[in-house]
Scaffold this active site. Structure first.
Site, PDB file in Angstrom:
ATOM      1  N   ARG A  55       0.803  -1.221   0.000  1.00  0.00           N
ATOM      2  CA  ARG A  55       0.000   0.000   0.000  1.00  0.00           C
ATOM      3  C   ARG A  55       0.845   1.285   0.000  1.00  0.00           C
ATOM      4  O   ARG A  55       0.657   2.183  -0.831  1.00  0.00           O
ATOM      5  CB  ARG A  55      -0.916   0.033   1.230  1.00  0.00           C
ATOM      6  CG  ARG A  55      -2.132  -0.834   1.119  1.00  0.00           C
ATOM      7  CD  ARG A  55      -2.526  -1.378   2.477  1.00  0.00           C
ATOM      8  NE  ARG A  55      -1.638  -2.481   2.788  1.00  0.00           N
ATOM      9  CZ  ARG A  55      -1.910  -3.741   2.476  1.00  0.00           C
ATOM     10  NH1 ARG A  55      -3.069  -4.047   1.968  1.00  0.00           N
ATOM     11  NH2 ARG A  55      -1.027  -4.693   2.697  1.00  0.00           N
ATOM     12  N   THR A  56       1.779   1.376   0.952  1.00  0.00           N
ATOM     13  CA  THR A  56       2.525   2.628   1.124  1.00  0.00           C
ATOM     14  C   THR A  56       3.395   2.907  -0.097  1.00  0.00           C
ATOM     15  O   THR A  56       3.416   4.014  -0.642  1.00  0.00           O
ATOM     16  CB  THR A  56       3.393   2.532   2.395  1.00  0.00           C
ATOM     17  OG1 THR A  56       2.571   2.075   3.459  1.00  0.00           O
ATOM     18  CG2 THR A  56       3.999   3.866   2.750  1.00  0.00           C
ATOM     19  N   LYS A  83      25.676  -5.803  -0.492  1.00  0.00           N
ATOM     20  CA  LYS A  83      27.156  -5.855  -0.445  1.00  0.00           C
ATOM     21  C   LYS A  83      27.680  -5.153   0.795  1.00  0.00           C
ATOM     22  O   LYS A  83      28.870  -4.910   0.931  1.00  0.00           O
ATOM     23  CB  LYS A  83      27.738  -5.183  -1.697  1.00  0.00           C
ATOM     24  CG  LYS A  83      27.311  -5.813  -3.003  1.00  0.00           C
ATOM     25  CD  LYS A  83      27.897  -4.995  -4.164  1.00  0.00           C
ATOM     26  CE  LYS A  83      27.109  -5.227  -5.438  1.00  0.00           C
ATOM     27  NZ  LYS A  83      27.351  -4.152  -6.410  1.00  0.00           N
ATOM     28  N   ARG A 105      11.217   3.453   4.408  1.00  0.00           N
ATOM     29  CA  ARG A 105      10.700   2.427   5.343  1.00  0.00           C
ATOM     30  C   ARG A 105      11.898   1.590   5.772  1.00  0.00           C
ATOM     31  O   ARG A 105      12.671   1.113   4.933  1.00  0.00           O
ATOM     32  CB  ARG A 105       9.649   1.544   4.689  1.00  0.00           C
ATOM     33  CG  ARG A 105       9.283   0.381   5.615  1.00  0.00           C
ATOM     34  CD  ARG A 105       8.051  -0.347   5.188  1.00  0.00           C
ATOM     35  NE  ARG A 105       6.857   0.455   5.384  1.00  0.00           N
ATOM     36  CZ  ARG A 105       5.620  -0.008   5.217  1.00  0.00           C
ATOM     37  NH1 ARG A 105       5.437  -1.276   4.866  1.00  0.00           N
ATOM     38  NH2 ARG A 105       4.574   0.757   5.407  1.00  0.00           N
ATOM     39  N   HIS A 133       4.427   5.627  11.861  1.00  0.00           N
ATOM     40  CA  HIS A 133       4.023   5.526  10.450  1.00  0.00           C
ATOM     41  C   HIS A 133       3.067   6.715  10.218  1.00  0.00           C
ATOM     42  O   HIS A 133       1.858   6.534  10.056  1.00  0.00           O
ATOM     43  CB  HIS A 133       3.326   4.184  10.236  1.00  0.00           C
ATOM     44  CG  HIS A 133       3.100   3.809   8.803  1.00  0.00           C
ATOM     45  ND1 HIS A 133       3.356   4.657   7.734  1.00  0.00           N
ATOM     46  CD2 HIS A 133       2.632   2.643   8.247  1.00  0.00           C
ATOM     47  CE1 HIS A 133       3.053   4.039   6.602  1.00  0.00           C
ATOM     48  NE2 HIS A 133       2.615   2.829   6.885  1.00  0.00           N
TER      49      HIS A 133
END
Ligand code: CP
Length: 307
Positions: A55-56, A83, A105, A133
């Site tokens: 969704r986000t 890496k 995120r 959030h």
């Protein structure tokens, strides 16, 4: 408008209303067929996702594209993070390519603050571990205001795994700012020690809060963050705290059910409730695009639009 959006606690009532009003104006343009605006032409948005998202991530991408911004997208797997590159070096690398805003995120609490301290671009927290959030809170407030025509005085029961929920934290803070009344509801092992620090009341009884709630906001049981015996089991949780059709009978006729997604059907929410007309889950997803358009527009220099 603020340069970075890291926490819902940064937003004043006026900031929140500016985002919601602007989102409403932008949503009405989309409804009449205006799918693309030139507003952010020449701006570039970077999406940095170190954790999964549907969704986000998609709504930020869609929001930026509808405002004609360019979007570069990064996922930890398949990037130089594999890496050993640090968040700071990754961010500086992206910054050097000339981005205007970074949506992050990350599984670590505080990662967006670190990022904001080392880049020129605006940083938007799209979820940092169990912490916050804030854009989810904004889209939820938008959804509630569209349904009830107001936010002030709304009784919002936030039910479930509050302890590990970044959604609950940001939502309670934002609700309190606009004059609504959040209450955390769940077993003591899933509730924070100091709910008052987030502006919320507390209840250990679903039966007690359901008859007075305007919104029953269900939280996802976070299987990936449990890592301990906080719950006897999902079946037990579902039996005592999951919302079933019998609970809809206990709610006020105009009360609604919300959930940030992804839903664990059969655990915190039954299939019947998820599919019920009282569920606003799809409206929340739709609001995500308009609210994130508004936020990008305002944070990158636009003037608030009025509803
Ligand atoms: N509500 C929410 O943050 O959903 P995603 O994890 O799919 O982005």
């Amino acid at each position: 408008m603020i340069k970075h959006l890291l926490s819902a606690s940064q937003l004043s009532k006026e900031d929140i209303m500016a985002v919601l009003d602007t989102a409403r104006a932008l949503a009405s343009l989309t409804r009449v067929g205006v799918r693309k605006l030139p507003t952010l032409r020449g701006k570039t948005l970077a999406l940095l996702f170190y954790e999964p998202s549907t969704r986000t991530r998609f709504s930020f991408e869609l929001a930026a594209k509808r405002l004609s911004a360019d979007v570069v997208s990064f996922q930890a797997s398949g990037s130089s993070v594999a890496k050993g590159e640090s968040l700071k070096d990754t961010a500086r690398t992206i910054q050097a390519m000339g981005v205007d805003a970074i949506v992050l995120r990350h599984p670590s609490v505080g990662a967006p603050w670190l990022l904001a301290s080392c880049v020129e671009a605006s940083v938007i927290n799209a979820g940092d571990g169990t912490h916050e959030h804030p854009t989810q809170a904004l889209l939820d407030l938008y959804t509630m205001r569209e349904r009830f025509g107001r936010l002030e005085g709304l009784e919002v029961a936030i039910v479930g795994d509050v302890l590990r929920s970044r959604v609950a934290r940001s939502l309670a803070l934002a609700l309190k700012t606009v004059g609504a009344n959040p209450t955390f509801v769940g077993p003591p092992t899933l509730l924070p020690a100091r709910p008052e620090a987030l502006g919320a009341g507390v209840s250990f009884s679903l039966d007690e809060v359901l008859p007075r709630a305007d919104v029953v906001y269900l939280l996802r049981i976070q299987r990936e963050r449990m890592g301990g015996a906080y719950l006897p089991g999902e079946l037990e949780y579902s039996r005592f705290w999951g919302l079933g059709p019998e609970h809809l009978e206990m709610m006020r006729p105009e009360a609604v059910v919300m959930h940030p997604g992804p839903m664990n059907r059969g655990v915190e929410i039954s299939w019947e409730v998820a599919e019920s007309p009282r569920s606003l889950v799809e409206a929340e997803v739709a609001a995500g695009v308009a609210v994130r358009m508004a936020l990008l527009y305002l944070m990158l220099g636009g003037e608030a639009l009025h509803r």
